[in-house]
Design a protein around this motif. Structure first.
Motif, PDB file in Angstrom:
ATOM      1  N   ILE A  72      -0.607   2.739 -10.191  1.00 17.39           N
ATOM      2  CA  ILE A  72       0.783   2.355 -10.433  1.00 17.39           C
ATOM      3  C   ILE A  72       1.164   1.311  -9.391  1.00 17.39           C
ATOM      4  O   ILE A  72       1.129   1.576  -8.185  1.00 17.39           O
ATOM      5  N   GLU A  73       1.521   0.119  -9.858  1.00 19.30           N
ATOM      6  CA  GLU A  73       1.914  -0.950  -8.955  1.00 19.30           C
ATOM      7  C   GLU A  73       3.336  -0.737  -8.463  1.00 19.30           C
ATOM      8  O   GLU A  73       4.116   0.037  -9.039  1.00 19.30           O
ATOM      9  N   ASN A  74       3.690  -1.443  -7.411  1.00 21.25           N
ATOM     10  CA  ASN A  74       5.054  -1.465  -6.900  1.00 21.25           C
ATOM     11  C   ASN A  74       5.612  -2.874  -6.997  1.00 21.25           C
ATOM     12  O   ASN A  74       4.866  -3.851  -6.871  1.00 21.25           O
ATOM     13  N   SER A  97       9.233   1.311  -8.446  1.00 21.89           N
ATOM     14  CA  SER A  97       8.161   1.389  -9.439  1.00 21.89           C
ATOM     15  C   SER A  97       8.706   2.064 -10.684  1.00 21.89           C
ATOM     16  O   SER A  97       9.647   2.870 -10.618  1.00 21.89           O
ATOM     17  N   LEU A 141       4.864  -0.629 -14.675  1.00 20.71           N
ATOM     18  CA  LEU A 141       3.911  -1.033 -13.641  1.00 20.71           C
ATOM     19  C   LEU A 141       2.673  -0.145 -13.619  1.00 20.71           C
ATOM     20  O   LEU A 141       1.876  -0.206 -12.694  1.00 20.71           O
ATOM     21  N   SER A 143       7.134   9.518  -6.306  1.00 21.42           N
ATOM     22  CA  SER A 143       6.299   8.647  -7.123  1.00 21.42           C
ATOM     23  C   SER A 143       6.398   9.084  -8.569  1.00 21.42           C
ATOM     24  O   SER A 143       6.941  10.142  -8.887  1.00 21.42           O
TER      25      SER A 143
END
Length: 802
Positions: A338-340, A349, A353, A409
């Motif tokens: 999972i990108e930020n 996020s 993403l 998250s």
């Protein structure tokens, strides 16, 4: 009978290509193979695993690097026909969970529909971004909104007017302050009372005014409360009006999309949720302040509200079977991540993403990875087993897996997993996993064991020629003529160290063909010919033989002592193989034995100084046992032997010198000299039978080269075990020398034959009636000497007793 050396036709098996028609002149006329040659067993294992849909039928492909494991599997999968038994493929998308943003929802769409759905939503958003503001920017909407506003204002004004009249009748004025609040003021005619004028009033008048103001304040508070209720009612009516306007737009634009996906319940449910969320968040589409809504549009791809995007995680398109090869199997590459994103210094996020890993891409198909690389990466092996056990692909951040951090998250919904994993590895890794990981057997139930070699027949040579053709066609090389094909097959037999086997190390064959192709092109040839193959082999030899050249130089300058022509007591030329990472070669080693009065022990100097390995020590013990059988059956051998490899400083292991060591000891016992123009290699058992050893070609070639350095003579040669004759694929110059009678190779069954060749004297057989050897035999001479020593020992013992 003297032992005859091997004839030249036994030293090299030429390829005749009898299995190919004579009209096939080159690889141009050969149909390339679709599979790797000689790997039928492994291919059947892969076929079995692919047909099994039950849990745990994943594959571990065993074999050395270069056997073509991956190529074979890829070629099989490329033509794999599931016959209607294939796992149905789906496109997987992540979308926003409007109720709980931390847990994005997953959508399962038919194969190839993921991108279409994403584009449909993007098109819908483009139209909504334009249509919704237009629906709220017209005379009908404004007139309706103004009417509602006017109704509220009129109602408020009427209430205030009534209160103002009542207050006026009681000499009180209702006014609005600069802050916008209402205020009741006592009046003195047309002017408000001052402190002085109010103080001038009688107490009764003051009390009356205060009582009136108090009563009016109570009524004012009631009016203000009614204002709040009326404004809420107005807001509700306005909201309903706005929703109705938006509903009209959404029904017009969204309903066709709902109808298109009416048969997909998950998609339809998401569209309904999105419909309701748009109604609840109309300000995203209507707000004109760019700064307030920038976060909603903070997309890397499209200018559309981020919460309504569709993140197509996997789009299988039109492929029938996803095949993914993961070269770098770290945690993120396998399981996704999972990108930020950053907005004005704030990291955030969301579902858009989420990025796919190899398991996502291979879902419904096959994932191929290297076993050692997987085991080298932290947490990957455990994660892989967890996914295979649960048959679900849960995307959780590695940071959350390895730390105790409470950082918030995403927790995306898991995706059902149906994939075949193929691990490529060597046998040692396979054994470690079998021994230390009890789950390995359950998750990888199929072993594809790749062969190192295949039997050499006319049919297999023809098949190998087609395999060569497949490499030539696949790499777009110059074609090989028939003679070049034969030479490559002969090279393969040499790689297998056997006349009747062919190596299946396809990487070696491919590399040879590439280098021969380079040589052919450099010489402006239109075809790869046998000379080009030979030149490529010489080029390769030159590149990797630096260590060999250094070793041979030590024979040239006399640093390494060697004698290749005379005869010496207790000294012999044994043969060994030295290896680098990509080359091996042979060289002679001098072994010497000395004897002295003792108890019959064989003192292994290499073992004593810890330069000898356990296998070498075992060989010395075996020859000691044979020695005791031959010369010590009636009495103890009264000699101690000291045995060593001369000029050995790097250690020695293996039992391939045990026959040489025995011959050296017999020579020391009998005082008969051993020929130095003959080298020997081979191990032996306790009965003296010669046993096969490895690297026989390199050993013979190494001694031949040293003989050439020290001076050639026609009597030179090498003794090998008879069982190694089938392994001979010697260089052309050695075959030619044997053919001319200037070099000999003897293949023996028993160590006594080696003794006869090296001493020129019959070894001798024991006469069991008299328990003696013939006097003129080697064993007879040695036994006679030992008896003299025994008698001498007995006489000394008697003398000392007297």
């Amino acid at each position: 009978m003297p032992i005859s050396p091997l004839t030249s036709d036994k030293l090299y098996r030429h390829c005749e290509l009898n299995g190919l028609p004579l009209d096939i002149k080159s690889t141009k006329h050969l149909t390339p193979l679709n599979e790797i040659v000689g790997q039928e067993r492994a291919q059947q294992a892969v076929e079995f695993a692919m047909s099994m849909k039950d849990k745990g039928y994943n594959i571990y492909a065993i074999g050395r690097n270069g056997l073509g494991k991956r190529t074979m599997v890829m070629r099989y999968l490329d033509r794999y026909d599931p016959n209607g038994n294939a796992t149905p493929l789906y496109d997987w998308c992540y979308v926003a969970n409007f109720d709980e943003a931390r847990t994005p929802k997953v959508l399962k769409l038919a194969q190839g529909e993921g991108t279409k759905f994403k584009k449909a939503i993007e098109q819908l958003m483009k139209r909504l971004v334009k249509a919704l503001p237009l629906a709220f920017d017209n005379e009908i909407y404004y007139s309706r909104a103004d009417k509602l506003k006017s109704q509220l204002a009129a109602k408020q004004e009427a209430a205030l007017n009534r209160l103002t009249k009542e207050a006026s009748s009681k000499h009180v004025a209702l006014s609005i302050t600069a802050q916008g609040s209402y205020e009741l003021v006592a009046m003195n005619g047309e002017e408000a009372h001052t402190e002085e004028s109010f103080a001038a009033l009688s107490n009764k008048e003051q009390d009356l005014l205060e009582e009136n103001i108090s009563e009016l304040e109570s009524k004012l508070r009631e009016v203000v409360r009614k204002f709040t209720v009326w404004e809420e009612t107005y807001s509700d009516k306005q909201q309903k009006h706005d929703e109705q306007v938006a509903q009209d737009v959404l029904v017009h634009l969204l309903e066709p999309l709902k109808l298109a996906y009416a048969d997909q319940s998950e998609v339809k449910a998401h569209l309904n949720d999105m419909h309701n969320d748009i109604i609840d968040n109309l300000d995203i589409f209507l707000e004109q302040n760019e700064e307030q809504v920038a976060i909603s549009y903070a997309s890397l791809q499209k200018k559309m509200p981020r919460r309504y995007q569709v993140n197509v995680l996997v789009n299988h398109g039109s492929q029938s079977l996803p095949i993914v090869v993961e070269e770098s199997p770290n945690y993120h590459n396998i399981f996704g991540y999972i990108e930020n994103a950053t907005f004005k210094g704030t990291i955030f996020s969301d579902f858009s993403l989420i990025r796919a890993g190899s398991l996502h891409k291979a879902n419904g198909g096959v994932l191929m990875i290297d076993a050692i690389k997987v085991l080298e990466q932290p947490f990957v092996w455990d994660g892989l087993k967890r996914a295979l056990r649960s048959r679900k692909l849960s995307l959780s951040s590695l940071e959350r897996e390895v730390t105790l951090s409470g950082t918030i998250s995403l927790d995306p919904e898991a995706i059902p997993l149906d994939v075949k994993i193929i691990l490529f590895g060597d046998y040692q890794t396979y054994q470690l996993l079998q021994h230390y990981d009890p789950e390995f057997k359950e998750l990888f139930r199929v072993t594809a064991d790749f062969e190192d070699e295949m039997v050499r027949t006319d049919e297999s040579e023809a098949q190998y020629a087609k395999f060569i053709s497949s490499i030539v066609h696949g790499n777009k090389m110059l074609h090989c003529d028939r003679a070049a094909i034969k030479r490559v097959i002969e090279f393969s037999a040499r790689q297998a160290d056997a006349q009747n086997k062919l190596s299946l190390h396809s990487a070696d064959i491919a590399n040879l063909l590439r280098e021969a192709n380079y040589v052919a092109k450099a010489s402006h040839s239109n075809m790869i010919r046998v000379g080009h193959v030979d030149q490529a082999l010489r080029n390769h030899e030159h590149r990797v033989c630096r260590l060999k050249d250094n070793i041979m130089q030590s024979f040239v300058n006399g640093t390494t002592l060697i004698d290749t022509q005379s005869s010496v007591v207790g000294q012999i030329n044994a043969l060994s193989v030295l290896s680098t990472s990509d080359h091996q070669f042979g060289a002679p080693n001098r072994i010497t034995a000395t004897v002295a009065y003792g108890d019959g022990a064989v003192f292994d100097i290499e073992r004593k100084v810890e330069l000898g390995g356990s296998i070498h020590s075992k060989g010395v013990m075996i020859l000691t046992a044979y020695l005791a059988t031959v010369l010590g059956q009636t009495d103890k051998i009264p000699l101690t032997t000291h045995l060593t490899f001369e000029q050995n400083y790097g250690g020695v292991d293996g039992d391939s010198a045990s026959m040489a060591e025995l011959c050296t000891i017999i020579s020391a016992f009998s005082k008969l000299p051993l020929r130095q123009d003959v080298a020997i290699t081979g191990s032996m058992n306790q009965f003296g039978q010669a046993q096969p050893i490895g690297g026989v070609n390199e050993k013979i070639e190494g001694f031949f080269d040293v003989c050439s350095i020290k001076g050639r003579c026609d009597s030179q040669g090498v003794i090998i075990p008879k069982s190694n004759a089938q392994n001979l694929m010697l260089r052309a110059d050695i075959v030619d020398a044997v053919k001319k009678g200037t070099f000999s190779i003897w293949a023996i069954d028993h160590v006594s034959e080696a003794v006869e060749i090296l001493t020129g004297v019959v070894a001798g057989e024991r006469d069991f009636e008299f328990e003696d050897y013939p006097e003129e035999s080697v064993y007879g001479i040695a036994d006679k000497r030992l008896k003299k020593l025994r008698d001498h020992v007995k006489q000394q013992a008697k003398s000392s007793d007297n």
